[in-house]
Design a protein around this motif. Structure first.
Motif, PDB file in Angstrom:
ATOM      1  N   LEU A  73      38.761 124.968  30.462  1.00  0.00           N
ATOM      2  CA  LEU A  73      38.272 124.792  31.109  1.00  0.00           C
ATOM      3  C   LEU A  73      36.716 124.068  30.405  1.00  0.00           C
ATOM      4  O   LEU A  73      36.248 124.005  29.382  1.00  0.00           O
ATOM      5  N   LEU A  74      36.352 122.050  31.336  1.00  0.00           N
ATOM      6  CA  LEU A  74      35.591 122.108  30.660  1.00  0.00           C
ATOM      7  C   LEU A  74      34.125 121.780  31.110  1.00  0.00           C
ATOM      8  O   LEU A  74      34.151 121.773  32.650  1.00  0.00           O
ATOM      9  N   ASP A  75      32.947 122.189  30.558  1.00  0.00           N
ATOM     10  CA  ASP A  75      31.836 122.146  31.169  1.00  0.00           C
ATOM     11  C   ASP A  75      31.495 120.394  31.176  1.00  0.00           C
ATOM     12  O   ASP A  75      31.791 119.406  31.453  1.00  0.00           O
ATOM     13  N   GLU A  76      30.060 119.667  31.627  1.00  0.00           N
ATOM     14  CA  GLU A  76      29.612 117.889  32.032  1.00  0.00           C
ATOM     15  C   GLU A  76      29.619 117.761  30.336  1.00  0.00           C
ATOM     16  O   GLU A  76      29.205 118.850  29.810  1.00  0.00           O
ATOM     17  N   PRO A  77      30.276 116.494  30.410  1.00  0.00           N
ATOM     18  CA  PRO A  77      30.394 116.079  28.815  1.00  0.00           C
ATOM     19  C   PRO A  77      28.932 116.005  28.797  1.00  0.00           C
ATOM     20  O   PRO A  77      28.119 115.295  29.408  1.00  0.00           O
ATOM     21  N   ARG A  78      28.367 116.538  27.391  1.00  0.00           N
ATOM     22  CA  ARG A  78      27.224 116.438  26.455  1.00  0.00           C
ATOM     23  C   ARG A  78      26.508 114.799  25.916  1.00  0.00           C
ATOM     24  O   ARG A  78      25.762 114.429  25.512  1.00  0.00           O
ATOM     25  N   HIS A  79      27.861 113.860  25.763  1.00  0.00           N
ATOM     26  CA  HIS A  79      28.043 113.170  25.696  1.00  0.00           C
ATOM     27  C   HIS A  79      28.755 112.170  26.533  1.00  0.00           C
ATOM     28  O   HIS A  79      30.127 112.221  26.540  1.00  0.00           O
ATOM     29  N   ALA A  80      28.681 110.740  26.526  1.00  0.00           N
ATOM     30  CA  ALA A  80      29.654 109.863  27.920  1.00  0.00           C
ATOM     31  C   ALA A  80      29.173 107.970  27.315  1.00  0.00           C
ATOM     32  O   ALA A  80      27.955 107.932  27.722  1.00  0.00           O
ATOM     33  N   ASP A  81      30.515 107.802  26.385  1.00  0.00           N
ATOM     34  CA  ASP A  81      29.989 106.180  26.252  1.00  0.00           C
ATOM     35  C   ASP A  81      30.702 105.795  26.507  1.00  0.00           C
ATOM     36  O   ASP A  81      32.289 105.357  25.871  1.00  0.00           O
ATOM     37  N   VAL A  82      30.562 104.489  27.133  1.00  0.00           N
ATOM     38  CA  VAL A  82      31.621 103.373  27.719  1.00  0.00           C
ATOM     39  C   VAL A  82      31.281 102.104  28.048  1.00  0.00           C
ATOM     40  O   VAL A  82      30.287 102.134  28.440  1.00  0.00           O
ATOM     41  N   HIS A  83      31.628 101.637  26.730  1.00  0.00           N
ATOM     42  CA  HIS A  83      31.930  99.930  26.453  1.00  0.00           C
ATOM     43  C   HIS A  83      33.327  99.373  26.714  1.00  0.00           C
ATOM     44  O   HIS A  83      33.819  99.379  26.236  1.00  0.00           O
ATOM     45  N   GLY A  84      33.328  98.208  28.003  1.00  0.00           N
ATOM     46  CA  GLY A  84      34.264  97.727  28.381  1.00  0.00           C
ATOM     47  C   GLY A  84      35.456  98.524  28.046  1.00  0.00           C
ATOM     48  O   GLY A  84      35.732  99.185  29.080  1.00  0.00           O
ATOM     49  N   GLU A  85      36.634  97.780  27.825  1.00  0.00           N
ATOM     50  CA  GLU A  85      38.032  99.434  28.117  1.00  0.00           C
ATOM     51  C   GLU A  85      37.434  99.841  26.930  1.00  0.00           C
ATOM     52  O   GLU A  85      39.025 100.421  26.770  1.00  0.00           O
ATOM     53  N   ALA A  87      35.943 103.954  26.073  1.00  0.00           N
ATOM     54  CA  ALA A  87      35.296 105.124  26.423  1.00  0.00           C
ATOM     55  C   ALA A  87      35.145 106.120  25.287  1.00  0.00           C
ATOM     56  O   ALA A  87      36.502 106.536  24.783  1.00  0.00           O
ATOM     57  N   TYR A  88      34.520 106.696  25.192  1.00  0.00           N
ATOM     58  CA  TYR A  88      34.378 108.021  24.065  1.00  0.00           C
ATOM     59  C   TYR A  88      33.351 109.309  24.435  1.00  0.00           C
ATOM     60  O   TYR A  88      32.026 109.282  25.402  1.00  0.00           O
ATOM     61  N   LEU A  89      34.202 110.666  24.863  1.00  0.00           N
ATOM     62  CA  LEU A  89      33.216 112.023  26.021  1.00  0.00           C
ATOM     63  C   LEU A  89      33.686 113.119  25.016  1.00  0.00           C
ATOM     64  O   LEU A  89      34.797 113.558  24.349  1.00  0.00           O
ATOM     65  N   VAL A  90      32.564 113.410  24.708  1.00  0.00           N
ATOM     66  CA  VAL A  90      32.406 114.777  24.250  1.00  0.00           C
ATOM     67  C   VAL A  90      32.045 116.488  25.545  1.00  0.00           C
ATOM     68  O   VAL A  90      31.288 116.045  25.725  1.00  0.00           O
ATOM     69  N   TYR A  91      32.972 116.856  25.342  1.00  0.00           N
ATOM     70  CA  TYR A  91      32.826 118.359  26.390  1.00  0.00           C
ATOM     71  C   TYR A  91      32.717 119.208  25.548  1.00  0.00           C
ATOM     72  O   TYR A  91      33.299 120.086  24.802  1.00  0.00           O
ATOM     73  N   PRO A  92      31.301 120.513  25.780  1.00  0.00           N
ATOM     74  CA  PRO A  92      31.832 121.407  25.398  1.00  0.00           C
ATOM     75  C   PRO A  92      33.394 122.716  26.083  1.00  0.00           C
ATOM     76  O   PRO A  92      32.951 121.526  27.386  1.00  0.00           O
ATOM     77  N   ALA A  93      34.020 123.553  26.029  1.00  0.00           N
ATOM     78  CA  ALA A  93      34.671 123.291  26.441  1.00  0.00           C
ATOM     79  C   ALA A  93      34.792 125.154  26.335  1.00  0.00           C
ATOM     80  O   ALA A  93      34.372 125.878  24.757  1.00  0.00           O
ATOM     81  N   SER A  94      35.799 125.542  26.822  1.00  0.00           N
ATOM     82  CA  SER A  94      36.339 127.242  27.065  1.00  0.00           C
ATOM     83  C   SER A  94      38.045 127.121  27.154  1.00  0.00           C
ATOM     84  O   SER A  94      38.387 126.424  27.806  1.00  0.00           O
ATOM     85  N   MET A  95      38.717 128.179  26.075  1.00  0.00           N
ATOM     86  CA  MET A  95      39.551 128.164  26.215  1.00  0.00           C
ATOM     87  C   MET A  95      40.563 129.391  26.519  1.00  0.00           C
ATOM     88  O   MET A  95      39.518 130.730  25.638  1.00  0.00           O
ATOM     89  N   SER A  96      40.875 130.181  27.461  1.00  0.00           N
ATOM     90  CA  SER A  96      41.458 131.116  27.639  1.00  0.00           C
ATOM     91  C   SER A  96      43.285 131.438  27.524  1.00  0.00           C
ATOM     92  O   SER A  96      43.908 130.582  27.710  1.00  0.00           O
ATOM     93  N   PHE A  97      43.596 132.499  27.529  1.00  0.00           N
ATOM     94  CA  PHE A  97      45.003 132.898  26.803  1.00  0.00           C
ATOM     95  C   PHE A  97      45.218 134.194  26.852  1.00  0.00           C
ATOM     96  O   PHE A  97      44.110 134.718  26.847  1.00  0.00           O
ATOM     97  N   ASP A  98      46.461 134.389  27.434  1.00  0.00           N
ATOM     98  CA  ASP A  98      47.076 135.540  27.311  1.00  0.00           C
ATOM     99  C   ASP A  98      46.887 136.250  25.845  1.00  0.00           C
ATOM    100  O   ASP A  98      48.183 135.538  25.421  1.00  0.00           O
ATOM    101  N   LYS A  99      46.819 137.162  25.229  1.00  0.00           N
ATOM    102  CA  LYS A  99      48.022 137.818  23.611  1.00  0.00           C
ATOM    103  C   LYS A  99      48.051 139.511  24.322  1.00  0.00           C
ATOM    104  O   LYS A  99      47.148 140.445  24.350  1.00  0.00           O
ATOM    105  N   ASP A 100      49.447 140.050  24.039  1.00  0.00           N
ATOM    106  CA  ASP A 100      49.341 141.668  24.058  1.00  0.00           C
ATOM    107  C   ASP A 100      49.292 142.012  25.532  1.00  0.00           C
ATOM    108  O   ASP A 100      48.628 143.458  25.441  1.00  0.00           O
ATOM    109  N   THR A 105      39.326 134.986  25.588  1.00  0.00           N
ATOM    110  CA  THR A 105      38.675 133.603  25.830  1.00  0.00           C
ATOM    111  C   THR A 105      37.854 132.688  24.834  1.00  0.00           C
ATOM    112  O   THR A 105      37.069 133.819  23.897  1.00  0.00           O
ATOM    113  N   GLN A 106      38.305 131.800  24.613  1.00  0.00           N
ATOM    114  CA  GLN A 106      37.479 131.294  22.896  1.00  0.00           C
ATOM    115  C   GLN A 106      36.000 130.441  23.260  1.00  0.00           C
ATOM    116  O   GLN A 106      36.883 128.971  24.125  1.00  0.00           O
ATOM    117  N   ALA A 107      34.750 130.694  23.917  1.00  0.00           N
ATOM    118  CA  ALA A 107      34.627 130.182  23.859  1.00  0.00           C
ATOM    119  C   ALA A 107      33.238 129.171  22.818  1.00  0.00           C
ATOM    120  O   ALA A 107      33.467 129.375  21.638  1.00  0.00           O
TER     121      ALA A 107
END
Length: 133
Positions: A73-85, A87-100, A105-107
């Motif tokens: 799950l991505l939040d809105e990017p905290r950094h978005a830089d687009v120049h010509g061809e 782009a550089y994007l930095v997202y706060p994110a979390s990952m969930s998964f099943d175990k046993d 959730t890894q926040a």
């Protein structure tokens, strides 16, 4: 749609493909060459088959650890830089998964993506995942 929104859409397509466990669709969103930097050994994957190699290693690690059903799950990017061809994007994110039988959730993770415009379409050229807590 702005250039930034178009680049963000490419990242969303990649993450949606990951959430469906669709390595082929992930690869379709990538430039050639592609580079991946991840916390799982061997940590770096490069070249035209980087995504497939990384996905194969994810599956092996998942089987070894008894985990699966990943979802990013991505939040809105905290950094978005687009120049010509490029782009550089930095997202706060979390990952969930099943175990046993339990959902975990890894926040607090960070998903950093560099993109290139290839034949008029944004493609992921590199990404890194910094694990949260």
């Amino acid at each position: 749609m702005s250039e930034t929104e178009e680049a963000m859409e490419a990242v969303r397509r990649y993450v949606d493909a990951f959430n469906r466990a669709d390595a082929s669709a992930m690869t379709d969103e990538c430039a050639d060459p592609m580079q991946i930097l991840d916390g799982m050994a061997p940590h770096v994957w490069q070249g035209e088959s980087a995504t497939e190699q990384w996905w194969r290693d994810v599956q092996a690690e998942s089987a070894h650890l008894g985990v699966g059903n990943y979802r990013i799950l991505l939040d809105e990017p905290r950094h978005a830089d687009v120049h010509g061809e490029s782009a550089y994007l930095v997202y706060p994110a979390s990952m969930s998964f099943d175990k046993d039988g339990t959902r975990h959730t890894q926040a607090g993770s960070v998903f950093t993506v560099a993109l290139r415009r290839v034949a008029g379409r944004w493609r992921l050229a590199a990404w890194s995942w910094a694990k949260g807590h």
